[in-house]
Enzyme design. Structure first.
Site, PDB file in Angstrom:
ATOM      1  CE  LYS A 175      -1.856   3.099   2.977  1.00 16.24           C
ATOM      2  NZ  LYS A 175      -1.972   4.193   2.039  1.00 16.24           N
ATOM      3  CD  GLU A 250      13.025   0.810  10.473  1.00 19.85           C
ATOM      4  OE1 GLU A 250      13.377   1.713  11.254  1.00 19.85           O
ATOM      5  OE2 GLU A 250      13.544  -0.320  10.468  1.00 19.85           O
ATOM      6  CB  CYS A 284      12.713   9.042   8.879  1.00 18.62           C
ATOM      7  SG  CYS A 284      13.881   8.015   8.032  1.00 18.62           S
ATOM      8  CD  GLU A 384       9.026  12.979  12.494  1.00 14.36           C
ATOM      9  OE1 GLU A 384       7.916  12.441  12.617  1.00 14.36           O
ATOM     10  OE2 GLU A 384       9.991  12.448  11.929  1.00 14.36           O
TER      11      GLU A 384
HETATM   12  P1  NAP Z   1       1.997   8.226   8.165  1.00 15.39           P
HETATM   13  O1  NAP Z   1       0.935   9.218   8.184  1.00 15.39           O
HETATM   14  O2  NAP Z   1       2.243   7.425   9.399  1.00 15.39           O
HETATM   15  O3  NAP Z   1       1.680   7.249   6.946  1.00 15.39           O
HETATM   16  C1  NAP Z   1       2.516   6.206   6.563  1.00 15.39           C
HETATM   17  C2  NAP Z   1       1.721   5.168   5.810  1.00 15.39           C
HETATM   18  O4  NAP Z   1       0.794   4.538   6.700  1.00 15.39           O
HETATM   19  C3  NAP Z   1       0.871   5.749   4.684  1.00 15.39           C
HETATM   20  O5  NAP Z   1       0.860   4.826   3.620  1.00 15.39           O
HETATM   21  C4  NAP Z   1      -0.486   5.868   5.342  1.00 15.39           C
HETATM   22  O6  NAP Z   1      -1.546   5.904   4.438  1.00 15.39           O
HETATM   23  C5  NAP Z   1      -0.513   4.608   6.166  1.00 15.39           C
HETATM   24  N1  NAP Z   1      -1.496   4.596   7.262  1.00 15.39           N
HETATM   25  C6  NAP Z   1      -2.103   5.651   7.858  1.00 15.39           C
HETATM   26  N2  NAP Z   1      -2.926   5.212   8.845  1.00 15.39           N
HETATM   27  C7  NAP Z   1      -2.833   3.859   8.866  1.00 15.39           C
HETATM   28  C8  NAP Z   1      -3.436   2.824   9.665  1.00 15.39           C
HETATM   29  N3  NAP Z   1      -4.300   3.081  10.656  1.00 15.39           N
HETATM   30  N4  NAP Z   1      -3.092   1.546   9.416  1.00 15.39           N
HETATM   31  C9  NAP Z   1      -2.224   1.233   8.452  1.00 15.39           C
HETATM   32  N5  NAP Z   1      -1.632   2.171   7.658  1.00 15.39           N
HETATM   33  C10 NAP Z   1      -1.925   3.468   7.871  1.00 15.39           C
HETATM   34  O7  NAP Z   1       3.420   8.842   7.814  1.00 15.39           O
HETATM   35  P2  NAP Z   1       3.755   9.808   6.583  1.00 15.39           P
HETATM   36  O8  NAP Z   1       3.199  11.132   6.933  1.00 15.39           O
HETATM   37  O9  NAP Z   1       3.395   9.175   5.300  1.00 15.39           O
HETATM   38  O10 NAP Z   1       5.353   9.814   6.661  1.00 15.39           O
HETATM   39  C11 NAP Z   1       6.035  10.680   7.497  1.00 15.39           C
HETATM   40  C12 NAP Z   1       6.510   9.939   8.741  1.00 15.39           C
HETATM   41  O11 NAP Z   1       7.288   8.807   8.382  1.00 15.39           O
HETATM   42  C13 NAP Z   1       7.427  10.778   9.579  1.00 15.39           C
HETATM   43  O12 NAP Z   1       7.079  10.630  10.936  1.00 15.39           O
HETATM   44  C14 NAP Z   1       8.802  10.182   9.332  1.00 15.39           C
HETATM   45  O13 NAP Z   1       9.728  10.400  10.346  1.00 15.39           O
HETATM   46  C15 NAP Z   1       8.484   8.758   9.142  1.00 15.39           C
HETATM   47  N6  NAP Z   1       9.526   8.075   8.384  1.00 15.39           N
HETATM   48  C16 NAP Z   1      10.323   7.172   9.027  1.00 15.39           C
HETATM   49  C17 NAP Z   1      11.331   6.514   8.349  1.00 15.39           C
HETATM   50  C18 NAP Z   1      12.216   5.534   9.055  1.00 15.39           C
HETATM   51  O14 NAP Z   1      12.843   4.736   8.382  1.00 15.39           O
HETATM   52  N7  NAP Z   1      12.304   5.529  10.363  1.00 15.39           N
HETATM   53  C19 NAP Z   1      11.512   6.746   6.984  1.00 15.39           C
HETATM   54  C20 NAP Z   1      10.679   7.658   6.348  1.00 15.39           C
HETATM   55  C21 NAP Z   1       9.676   8.301   7.076  1.00 15.39           C
HETATM   56  P3  NAP Z   1      -2.115   7.322   3.872  1.00 15.39           P
HETATM   57  O15 NAP Z   1      -1.004   7.936   3.116  1.00 15.39           O
HETATM   58  O16 NAP Z   1      -3.238   6.879   3.000  1.00 15.39           O
HETATM   59  O17 NAP Z   1      -2.536   8.123   5.062  1.00 15.39           O
END
Ligand code: NAP
Ligand code: MG
Length: 482
Positions: A175, A250, A284, A384
């Protein structure tokens, strides 16, 4: 005419069973429509899991060499499409074309690493404690794996999870993030061109609640590899409690860069700019807190803010652009609100804070921003932001710097700039982070090294290195008497 894209399920392109669509906007151009994607339903997810479950019966029996041939062909397709794909990443995410090319390159490097690493990936054998008994540990694939990716690295994160899962004999339901569905669907097209058997890889676009949550909760899914926010990571961890599904999470970070009085200041400023403002601060591993030793604080800030003012903010497709927009309207509002909150809390705006052209900017642009006089009680120190914002605090001793750096719920990446070996060593021992850099920016990483956070920045085995494969296998303890 806006093109419509479908889901990739069981080797075919299929529309969602529902009628709703998802629009993909170019964040450099407010209101633009790059394409229409399926806003899929839980039933679509079930179809994809069913296809992956069925395909697993044959895929699990393929040899490692056969899977390597398929993945090698996928990587050839990826390499052949690198320019087209980099353009798509820039269009839908906003990062500069140079950064998008680097993302594709990183996926290729990591993919080749796993492709070769899997040849040497098997359990150990032993003589057994009793007469005539031989023991061995046999690695076996899990089954269907759910891959959920964020929008900041829309193709690299997908590859880092999917390729190890496939190489170890699992099948995948993927997804993509809703801000960046095009990259995800494009990757599915590469899988199709590479000729993988139907159902081994499936891609379903749509929201976190209607696609992500049903994928996580389905008992046929044996493992979930997720990259995204700590908040959603927590939700996933709670959801898998019922099925005990294995997770690799992650998550977010609040990564600190420590600069000591004896550091090479020019190098330290470049590290702050690279890891603070690449991808508009949406790695991230982005630097988001800067901790300056008092002796160099004023000269470091002068150089940093001058550097910020010179940066060109604009459309990532434009060759003159140093930094693109943030990824979408929600990000834009959140980052602007965080900057205003920091000022209300007493931080001083030393650079940035405003859009590049006053009035109505054409996209979600925010200038490279530096906030000084930041103290640990402020939200800008703790939370963050995920945007081009650096929060600066000062310290006296290294001990104080470590206390400040570790005063965080997160523990993803970190860095120190110093020319004193004992200071570097004390930092490496004391810092609470999954990545510790000395004289290197917080975003630097290599595929042979584990990639993951500690504390609330991650859970489960890290990606990359040997653990990137280990996450995707069961260990069977075998005892043979003969
Ligand atoms: P996010 O809002 O947590 O979304 C990540 C993914 O999860 C998206 O595909 C999202 O779908 C999906 N999702 C949302 N709610 C869900 C649920 N209840 N169950 C299952 N999946 C769900 O994060 P983001 O805004 O896309 O990314 C930014 C974050 O990622 C930041 O906090 C960043 O630090 C972190 N990040 C971490 C790493 C690492 O390796 N540690 C790397 C990159 C990014 P939708 O898009 O449809 O909402
Ligand atoms: Mg988009």
């Amino acid at each position: 005419m806006v093109e419509t894209f479908e889901n990739f399920v069981n080797g075919r392109w299929v529309p969602s069973r529902g009628a709703a669509m998802l629009e993909d906007e170019n964040p450099a151009r407010r209101g633009s429509r790059l394409g229409l994607f399926q806003s899929s339903t839980p039933e679509d997810v079930q179809d994809a899991i069913g296809a992956a479950d069925e395909a697993f019966r044959a895929w699990r029996r393929t040899t490692v060499a056969e899977r390597q041939r398929h993945v090698a062909e996928f990587l050839r397709q990826l390499e052949a499409s690198r320019d087209e794909l980099a353009r798509i990443v820039t269009l839908e995410n906003g990062k500069t074309l140079r950064e998008s090319r680097a993302e594709v390159e990183s996926a290729l490097v990591e993919g080749r690493y796993h492709l070769h690493q899997v040849s040497a990936f098997y359990g150990h054998t032993g003589p057994g404690a009793w007469r005539d008994i031989t023991t061995w540990v046999q690695y076996q694939p899990l089954g269907v794996v759910g891959v959920i990716s964020p929008w900041n690295f829309p193709m690299n994160v997908m590859c880092r999870k999917t390729l190890p899962a496939l190489l170890t004999g699992n099948t995948v339901v993927f997804k993509p993030a809703s801000f960046t569905p095009w990259s995800g669907v494009f990757m599915a097209g590469l899988v199709e061109r590479a000729g993988l058997p139907a159902g081994v890889f499936n891609c379903v676009t749509g929201s976190g609640s209607l696609v992500g949550a049903p994928l996580v909760q389905d008992p046929r899914v044996r493992a979930v590899s997720f990259t995204g926010s700590t908040e959603v990571g927590r939700t996933i961890q709670a959801q898998v409690a019922a099925t005990l599904t294995r997770t690799q999470l992650e998550l977010g970070g609040k990564n600190a860069l420590i600069v000591m009085n004896d550091a090479d200041l020019g190098e330290a400023v470049e590290a702050a700019v690279t890891a603070g403002f690449s991808n508009a601060g949406q790695w991230c591993t982005s630097t988001s807190r800067i901790l300056l030793q008092r002796g160099i604080a004023a000269s470091f800030l002068e150089a940093l803010t001058a550097r910020c003012r010179r940066m060109v903010v604009g459309d990532g497709l434009d060759a003159a652009t140093d930094m693109g927009p943030v990824a979408g309207p929600g990000q834009y509002q959140d980052v602007c609100a965080a900057i205003r909150q920091a000022q209300a809390d007493g931080a001083r705006l030393a650079a940035g804070g405003e859009a590049p052209d006053a009035g109505a900017p054409p996209g979600y642009f925010i200038r490279p921003t530096v906030l000084t006089d930041v103290s640990p009680g402020m939200a800008v120190f703790r939370e963050e932001i995920f945007g081009p914002v650096l929060a600066v605090s000062e310290f006296g001793t290294l001990e104080e710097a470590l206390d400040l750096a570790n005063n965080s719920a997160y523990g993803l990446s970190s860095s120190i700039f110093t020319n004193t070996l004992s200071a570097a060593r004390a930092y490496i021992d004391g810092i609470e982070a999954g990545l510790a850099h000395v004289n290197v920016h917080t975003g630097y990483k290599e595929p042979s090294m584990p990639f993951g956070g500690i504390k609330q920045s991650g859970a489960g085995l890290p990606e990359n290195s040997q653990t990137g494969l280990e996450f995707f296998v069961d260990r069977k303890a075998v005892y043979v008497r003969a």
